[in-house]
Design an enzyme around this catalytic site. Structure first.
Site, PDB file in Angstrom:
ATOM      1  N   ASP A 153     -38.442  65.470  71.980  1.00 34.31           N
ATOM      2  CA  ASP A 153     -38.589  65.426  70.524  1.00 34.31           C
ATOM      3  C   ASP A 153     -38.839  66.831  69.988  1.00 34.31           C
ATOM      4  O   ASP A 153     -38.358  67.208  68.936  1.00 34.31           O
ATOM      5  CB  ASP A 153     -39.786  64.545  70.137  1.00 34.31           C
ATOM      6  CG  ASP A 153     -39.477  63.084  70.348  1.00 34.31           C
ATOM      7  OD1 ASP A 153     -38.346  62.789  70.785  1.00 34.31           O
ATOM      8  OD2 ASP A 153     -40.375  62.248  70.098  1.00 34.31           O
ATOM      9  N   ASP A 168     -36.805  68.724  67.131  1.00 35.65           N
ATOM     10  CA  ASP A 168     -37.436  69.197  65.884  1.00 35.65           C
ATOM     11  C   ASP A 168     -37.186  70.684  65.674  1.00 35.65           C
ATOM     12  O   ASP A 168     -36.988  71.142  64.559  1.00 35.65           O
ATOM     13  CB  ASP A 168     -38.953  68.951  65.921  1.00 35.65           C
ATOM     14  CG  ASP A 168     -39.260  67.469  65.831  1.00 35.65           C
ATOM     15  OD1 ASP A 168     -38.357  66.709  65.428  1.00 35.65           O
ATOM     16  OD2 ASP A 168     -40.391  67.079  66.182  1.00 35.65           O
ATOM     17  N   SER A 208     -23.450  35.402  52.737  1.00 32.60           N
ATOM     18  CA  SER A 208     -24.566  34.982  53.570  1.00 32.60           C
ATOM     19  C   SER A 208     -23.984  34.149  54.729  1.00 32.60           C
ATOM     20  O   SER A 208     -22.761  34.113  54.882  1.00 32.60           O
ATOM     21  CB  SER A 208     -25.481  34.186  52.644  1.00 32.60           C
ATOM     22  OG  SER A 208     -26.484  33.617  53.354  1.00 32.60           O
ATOM     23  N   LEU A 209     -24.803  33.465  55.486  1.00 36.83           N
ATOM     24  CA  LEU A 209     -24.286  32.655  56.592  1.00 36.83           C
ATOM     25  C   LEU A 209     -24.827  31.239  56.499  1.00 36.83           C
ATOM     26  O   LEU A 209     -25.983  31.041  56.118  1.00 36.83           O
ATOM     27  CB  LEU A 209     -24.738  33.244  57.935  1.00 36.83           C
ATOM     28  CG  LEU A 209     -24.087  34.531  58.409  1.00 36.83           C
ATOM     29  CD1 LEU A 209     -24.838  35.095  59.604  1.00 36.83           C
ATOM     30  CD2 LEU A 209     -22.629  34.283  58.777  1.00 36.83           C
ATOM     31  N   GLU A 259     -23.670  37.114  68.861  1.00 43.70           N
ATOM     32  CA  GLU A 259     -24.483  38.334  68.794  1.00 43.70           C
ATOM     33  C   GLU A 259     -25.856  38.002  68.225  1.00 43.70           C
ATOM     34  O   GLU A 259     -26.018  36.962  67.577  1.00 43.70           O
ATOM     35  CB  GLU A 259     -23.787  39.415  67.952  1.00 43.70           C
ATOM     36  CG  GLU A 259     -23.304  38.940  66.619  1.00 43.70           C
ATOM     37  CD  GLU A 259     -22.299  39.911  65.994  1.00 43.70           C
ATOM     38  OE1 GLU A 259     -22.679  40.566  65.040  1.00 43.70           O
ATOM     39  OE2 GLU A 259     -21.152  39.993  66.462  1.00 43.70           O
ATOM     40  N   LYS A 262     -28.972  37.872  65.806  1.00 47.47           N
ATOM     41  CA  LYS A 262     -29.160  37.974  64.356  1.00 47.47           C
ATOM     42  C   LYS A 262     -30.466  38.730  64.127  1.00 47.47           C
ATOM     43  O   LYS A 262     -31.538  38.261  64.503  1.00 47.47           O
ATOM     44  CB  LYS A 262     -29.223  36.574  63.747  1.00 47.47           C
ATOM     45  CG  LYS A 262     -29.360  36.575  62.250  1.00 47.47           C
ATOM     46  CD  LYS A 262     -29.150  35.170  61.710  1.00 47.47           C
ATOM     47  CE  LYS A 262     -29.203  35.148  60.207  1.00 47.47           C
ATOM     48  NZ  LYS A 262     -30.455  35.607  59.638  1.00 47.47           N
ATOM     49  N   ASP A 312     -33.491  40.423  61.922  1.00 47.43           N
ATOM     50  CA  ASP A 312     -34.181  40.030  60.695  1.00 47.43           C
ATOM     51  C   ASP A 312     -34.569  41.280  59.911  1.00 47.43           C
ATOM     52  O   ASP A 312     -35.594  41.901  60.173  1.00 47.43           O
ATOM     53  CB  ASP A 312     -35.429  39.219  61.069  1.00 47.43           C
ATOM     54  CG  ASP A 312     -35.869  38.362  59.909  1.00 47.43           C
ATOM     55  OD1 ASP A 312     -35.149  38.316  58.900  1.00 47.43           O
ATOM     56  OD2 ASP A 312     -36.944  37.741  60.015  1.00 47.43           O
ATOM     57  N   TYR A 332     -22.959  45.198  62.087  1.00 48.19           N
ATOM     58  CA  TYR A 332     -22.425  43.931  62.605  1.00 48.19           C
ATOM     59  C   TYR A 332     -21.065  43.562  62.021  1.00 48.19           C
ATOM     60  O   TYR A 332     -20.523  42.514  62.322  1.00 48.19           O
ATOM     61  CB  TYR A 332     -23.414  42.780  62.393  1.00 48.19           C
ATOM     62  CG  TYR A 332     -23.873  42.578  60.971  1.00 48.19           C
ATOM     63  CD1 TYR A 332     -22.990  42.203  59.977  1.00 48.19           C
ATOM     64  CD2 TYR A 332     -25.209  42.738  60.639  1.00 48.19           C
ATOM     65  CE1 TYR A 332     -23.419  42.017  58.678  1.00 48.19           C
ATOM     66  CE2 TYR A 332     -25.651  42.551  59.346  1.00 48.19           C
ATOM     67  CZ  TYR A 332     -24.742  42.191  58.363  1.00 48.19           C
ATOM     68  OH  TYR A 332     -25.169  42.000  57.081  1.00 48.19           O
ATOM     69  N   LYS A 368     -30.247  29.277  64.068  1.00 45.98           N
ATOM     70  CA  LYS A 368     -31.599  29.783  63.826  1.00 45.98           C
ATOM     71  C   LYS A 368     -32.530  29.339  64.952  1.00 45.98           C
ATOM     72  O   LYS A 368     -32.571  28.155  65.296  1.00 45.98           O
ATOM     73  CB  LYS A 368     -32.148  29.231  62.483  1.00 45.98           C
ATOM     74  CG  LYS A 368     -31.369  29.687  61.266  1.00 45.98           C
ATOM     75  CD  LYS A 368     -31.445  31.180  61.059  1.00 45.98           C
ATOM     76  CE  LYS A 368     -32.581  31.640  60.213  1.00 45.98           C
ATOM     77  NZ  LYS A 368     -32.507  31.460  58.823  1.00 45.98           N
ATOM     78  N   CYS A 371     -74.234  27.574  53.951  1.00 46.39           N
ATOM     79  CA  CYS A 371     -73.231  28.641  53.915  1.00 46.39           C
ATOM     80  C   CYS A 371     -73.548  29.649  55.024  1.00 46.39           C
ATOM     81  O   CYS A 371     -74.694  30.116  55.122  1.00 46.39           O
ATOM     82  CB  CYS A 371     -73.256  29.335  52.558  1.00 46.39           C
ATOM     83  SG  CYS A 371     -72.303  30.862  52.550  1.00 46.39           S
ATOM     84  N   CYS A 417     -74.689  33.264  53.034  1.00 48.85           N
ATOM     85  CA  CYS A 417     -75.946  33.426  52.285  1.00 48.85           C
ATOM     86  C   CYS A 417     -77.009  32.409  52.717  1.00 48.85           C
ATOM     87  O   CYS A 417     -78.138  32.440  52.240  1.00 48.85           O
ATOM     88  CB  CYS A 417     -75.690  33.324  50.786  1.00 48.85           C
ATOM     89  SG  CYS A 417     -75.272  31.653  50.267  1.00 48.85           S
ATOM     90  N   CYS A 465     -69.991  26.397  49.195  1.00 45.96           N
ATOM     91  CA  CYS A 465     -71.294  27.030  49.066  1.00 45.96           C
ATOM     92  C   CYS A 465     -71.571  27.051  47.571  1.00 45.96           C
ATOM     93  O   CYS A 465     -70.728  27.506  46.791  1.00 45.96           O
ATOM     94  CB  CYS A 465     -71.212  28.452  49.620  1.00 45.96           C
ATOM     95  SG  CYS A 465     -72.503  29.532  48.995  1.00 45.96           S
ATOM     96  N   CYS A 492     -73.508  34.367  46.243  1.00 48.85           N
ATOM     97  CA  CYS A 492     -73.273  34.552  47.685  1.00 48.85           C
ATOM     98  C   CYS A 492     -72.353  35.763  47.878  1.00 48.85           C
ATOM     99  O   CYS A 492     -71.284  35.835  47.261  1.00 48.85           O
ATOM    100  CB  CYS A 492     -72.636  33.278  48.235  1.00 48.85           C
ATOM    101  SG  CYS A 492     -71.927  33.473  49.854  1.00 48.85           S
TER     102      CYS A 492
HETATM  103  S1  IVH Z   1     -22.630  38.571  59.826  1.00 48.65           S
HETATM  104  C1  IVH Z   1     -19.866  37.435  56.484  1.00 48.65           C
HETATM  105  N1  IVH Z   1     -24.088  39.292  61.886  1.00 48.65           N
HETATM  106  O1  IVH Z   1     -28.050  37.623  58.342  1.00 48.65           O
HETATM  107  C2  IVH Z   1     -20.831  37.531  57.598  1.00 48.65           C
HETATM  108  N2  IVH Z   1     -25.197  38.924  59.833  1.00 48.65           N
HETATM  109  O2  IVH Z   1     -28.288  35.041  57.009  1.00 48.65           O
HETATM  110  C3  IVH Z   1     -22.042  38.250  57.208  1.00 48.65           C
HETATM  111  N3  IVH Z   1     -27.597  39.346  59.896  1.00 48.65           N
HETATM  112  O3  IVH Z   1     -26.787  38.639  55.225  1.00 48.65           O
HETATM  113  C4  IVH Z   1     -23.101  38.370  58.139  1.00 48.65           C
HETATM  114  N4  IVH Z   1     -27.718  39.950  61.986  1.00 48.65           N
HETATM  115  O4  IVH Z   1     -28.035  40.358  56.635  1.00 48.65           O
HETATM  116  C5  IVH Z   1     -24.089  38.954  60.597  1.00 48.65           C
HETATM  117  N5  IVH Z   1     -25.249  39.971  63.786  1.00 48.65           N
HETATM  118  C6  IVH Z   1     -25.249  39.647  62.494  1.00 48.65           C
HETATM  119  C7  IVH Z   1     -26.431  39.643  61.723  1.00 48.65           C
HETATM  120  C8  IVH Z   1     -26.355  39.261  60.397  1.00 48.65           C
HETATM  121  C9  IVH Z   1     -28.399  39.773  60.874  1.00 48.65           C
HETATM  122  C10 IVH Z   1     -28.053  39.007  58.520  1.00 48.65           C
HETATM  123  C11 IVH Z   1     -27.196  39.561  57.416  1.00 48.65           C
HETATM  124  C12 IVH Z   1     -26.777  38.384  56.599  1.00 48.65           C
HETATM  125  C13 IVH Z   1     -27.800  37.360  56.982  1.00 48.65           C
HETATM  126  C14 IVH Z   1     -27.286  35.963  56.785  1.00 48.65           C
END
Ligand code: IVH
Length: 677
Positions: free
Chosen positions: A41, A45, A90-91, A121, A123, A125, A233, A321, A415, A418, A433, A438
């Site tokens: 590191d 730096d 979203s998924l 793959e 997911k 968070d 991703y 999930k 309590c 007190c 209490c 208190c």
């Molecule tokens: S694919 C159109 N791959 O999960 C497909 N999403 O609940 C779009 N996320 O908004 C998402 N890991 O922010 C994909 N390996 C992964 C992911 C992933 C995390 C998140 C992503 C998405 C959310 C959906």
């Protein structure tokens, strides 16, 4: 590379700068994307420092992709909005194998085929972002926002060290948008929270919030100090190159310098995907970041295109999930916490366990009835899980493993703080209490008074309040306004800067809205919503104090118990004295007269759905009210506007079905600042 910086000429510097940049970028890549650092590191730096010094000496040598540009820029006033060229979807979710089998069946039916290859793959968070490169240079970074438009966080994105400022490799597309998740590693999250605690700042609830809070800073210098990472991703808009499979796209992203979805691997069919889900469910904690599931994607891009998407999610991908994690542990003790209104809450303290990546050792048992229902005893073996991924709860007691000589646990009749009497009143599940002085109650009342939705004195952390009460420097919340710097400097871990910040915050709180003040008083049964109704109806503390019980009860939405509790509050001499001290200190105790003629939202009935990026829900509702509008929790035919934030809920669909105007958060911002939408 050793350089005597003071002696270099422009021509030499040009050459050094180039070499330094290449070297720093290469080591960045090795460290962040490959996890294989080759230098210390300190050496890294040193190189960065040399680069910065040379660029300072010869500013014309600075380029937008220079690693020196990662340190942040002057703060912005607000984020600009970015329209996503391709929506950030979203998924859909799968919670069990059956959901996955049905997903596979739907796809096969749609594609009229028996075999589909998937990629699985992890997911992550965190927070979804889209990063745009034109001719290999990073030109824009945006948050997902509502999927259609997000915030322009380019400066912040540039501070994340594992995101290349310039793409690596030979294949450089004219345009490519990289989609990925900004995350914070668990260890970095814990370190950050420790530091925040030391500074008296509230900790983040989980790494996801920490990542989002760190990325969405108007001051990118703050983002630069947070340890964020981006994992790619997928791809949004792309010009001049194409990929035939998702897996191939991920491999190309790696070559361009990105860290990509961990454990991404093609699989022959849904059964193999299910096996992987099962495996990773049991190995989710092997990773340095929080993973909340497995994403299963159709591998072939042509098939993805054929399947298409709904307005919210692609038909070619699904998120399996992970179920909430449970773990067995042993109860060490059952302790009693005393809350703001004197409620005694039993809490189980157990041997530390790791759940969903964080260490937990306590879970609330809520009340006496719950203790009886579980029959939980000291030394019992219990199963704990995290509800909604934040609050741990005791699922059950393993009675078959109960050791001999355990005793049923009974709530005390005194309590624990007190030692005054505690009692359970008829019709209530809580034991209280009954001593209002208190110290435990005093502390909690002050913590509530200073909280965000109340007077918002955010520099004043719980630990500081506890010390102030323990040292008898303050004994109720009005004393906060009489604090001096010397008082604060008496506390542990208190420096001049923090003390001044706290005093500034306290001063600023004097002008809060009346509804904030009413809420802050901590009257039993008076939450944010009731406080708002009371402020609107009575317009001052004096008028509220003088109101009769039935006048209060006559306000729609306020029941007789609340009305009685408000009267009781103002009947207490102690409370009247506290109010007098607040008034003397200069706290605003009435609503400013709002001129009703030109209020821009006079006719509007507004409902919010989803998460807002720039406001707390309560703040946005206050703004609407101040501008003459009304806010509601549910969408009906009479609703005039629905403001849709990130991840909108069912209200969005309902508004769409009813043909009600739906606006984004940015349009809402324009609306409240008098702009056209
Ligand atoms: S694919 C159109 N791959 O999960 C497909 N999403 O609940 C779009 N996320 O908004 C998402 N890991 O922010 C994909 N390996 C992964 C992911 C992933 C995390 C998140 C992503 C998405 C959310 C959906």
């Amino acid at each position: 590379m050793k350089i005597d910086i003071s002696a270099v000429s422009y021509e030499e510097a040009k050459d050094f700068v180039k070499k330094l940049r290449r070297s720093i970028q290469q080591h960045n890549y090795l460290y962040y994307a490959r996890n294989k650092p080759e230098i210390s590191d300190h050496e890294y730096d040193q190189m960065l420092q040399d680069l910065i010094t040379l660029e300072k000496k010869f500013p014309s040598l600075v380029t937008p992709d220079s690693p020196s540009q990662r340190v942040g820029a002057p703060p912005l006033k607000e984020f600009k909005t970015v329209q996503h060229k391709i929506p950030m979807l979203s998924l859909g979710n799968a919670f069990n194998n059956e959901d996955l089998i049905n997903f596979d069946k739907r796809i096969k039916k749609e594609l009229k085929t028996d075999t589909v290859q998937y990629v699985t793959e992890l997911k992550m968070d965190g927070l979804a972002v889209s990063i745009r490169y034109e001719n290999g240079m990073l030109v824009q970074g945006a948050t997902r926002g509502n999927g259609i438009s997000g915030e322009d966080v380019t400066l912040n994105i540039k501070t994340i060290k594992n995101i290349p400022l310039k793409l690596f490799g030979n294949i450089i597309p004219a345009v490519i948008e990289i989609r990925g998740e900004v995350i914070m590693y668990k260890k970095d999250f814990e370190e950050l929270n420790k530091e925040r605690e030391r500074n008296g700042e509230p900790p983040f609830a989980n790494p996801r919030n920490a990542a989002a809070g760190s990325l969405r800073q108007l001051d990118s210098c703050i983002t630069a100090q947070r340890k964020l990472q981006m994992i790619a991703y997928g791809i949004g808009e792309v010009k001049s190159i194409s990929f035939s499979t998702h897996f191939e796209a991920l491999e190309s992203l790696k070559k361009m310098g990105f860290k990509t979805s961990p454990e991404a691997a093609p699989c022959s069919g849904i059964n193999e995907a299910i096996e992987r889900c099962e495996y990773y469910k049991n190995h989710r904690n092997d990773y340095p970041f929080e993973a909340d599931g497995i994403v299963i994607k159709v591998n072939e891009i042509a098939l993805q295109k054929k399947l298409g998407a709904t307005s919210h999610e692609p038909r070619w991908a699904i998120a399996y999930k992970f179920p909430p994690e449970e773990a067995e542990t042993t109860v060490q003790n059952i302790v009693i916490q005393v809350g703001r209104t004197g409620i005694l809450t039993p809490v189980a303290v157990f041997d530390q366990i790791e759940l969903e990546g964080s260490v937990v050792s306590r879970a609330t048992l809520h009340n006496e009835d719950q203790v009886k229902r579980l029959d939980i005893r000291i030394n019992d073996k219990i199963i704990v899980r995290k509800a909604g991924s934040v609050i741990p709860e005791v699922v059950k007691v393993l009675k078959e493993k109960r050791p001999q000589n355990t005793q049923p646990f009974n709530l005390p009749d005194k309590c624990p703080v007190c030692h005054g009497p505690a009692a359970r009143f008829e019709g209530e599940s809580a034991t209280r209490c009954i001593n209002v002085s208190c110290p435990a109650q005093v502390k909690e009342r002050i913590i509530h008074f200073a909280s965000r939705n109340a007077m918002d004195i955010d520099a004043l952390g719980d630990k500081i309040i506890n010390q102030l009460v323990d040292k008898k420097i303050i004994s109720d919340y009005s004393d906060l306004y009489y604090l001096k710097k010397e008082d604060l400097l008496e506390l542990e871990r208190m420096g001049e800067i923090l003390a001044e910040k706290i005093l500034r915050n306290i001063q600023q709180s004097k002008n809060k809205n009346l509804s904030n003040l009413i809420y802050a008083l901590g009257i039993f049964q008076v939450g944010k919503y009731t406080a708002n109704l009371l402020a609107k109806r009575f317009k001052s503390i004096d008028a509220l104090k003088a109101a009769k019980e039935d006048e209060i009860h006559a306000i729609g939405g306020i029941g007789p118990i609340t009305a009685e509790s408000i009267k009781k509050f103002f009947a207490s001499e102690q409370n009247i004295e506290i109010l007098r001290k607040l008034k003397t200190a200069g706290i605003k105790m009435e609503e400013e007269e709002i001129k009703t003629q030109n209020l821009p939202l006079k006719e509007e009935k507004i409902v919010f759905t989803g998460t807002l990026k720039n406001f707390l829900r309560g703040e946005a509702q206050d703004i609407v009210k101040n501008l003459g509008g009304e806010t509601f929790e549910t969408v009906t035919k009479t609703t005039t506007i629905v403001v849709s934030g990130e991840n909108p809920g069912s209200k969005y669909e309902k508004a769409k079905a009813l043909g009600i105007k739906i606006i984004s958060e940015d349009e809402f911002k324009k609306l409240i600042t008098g702009g056209k939408i």
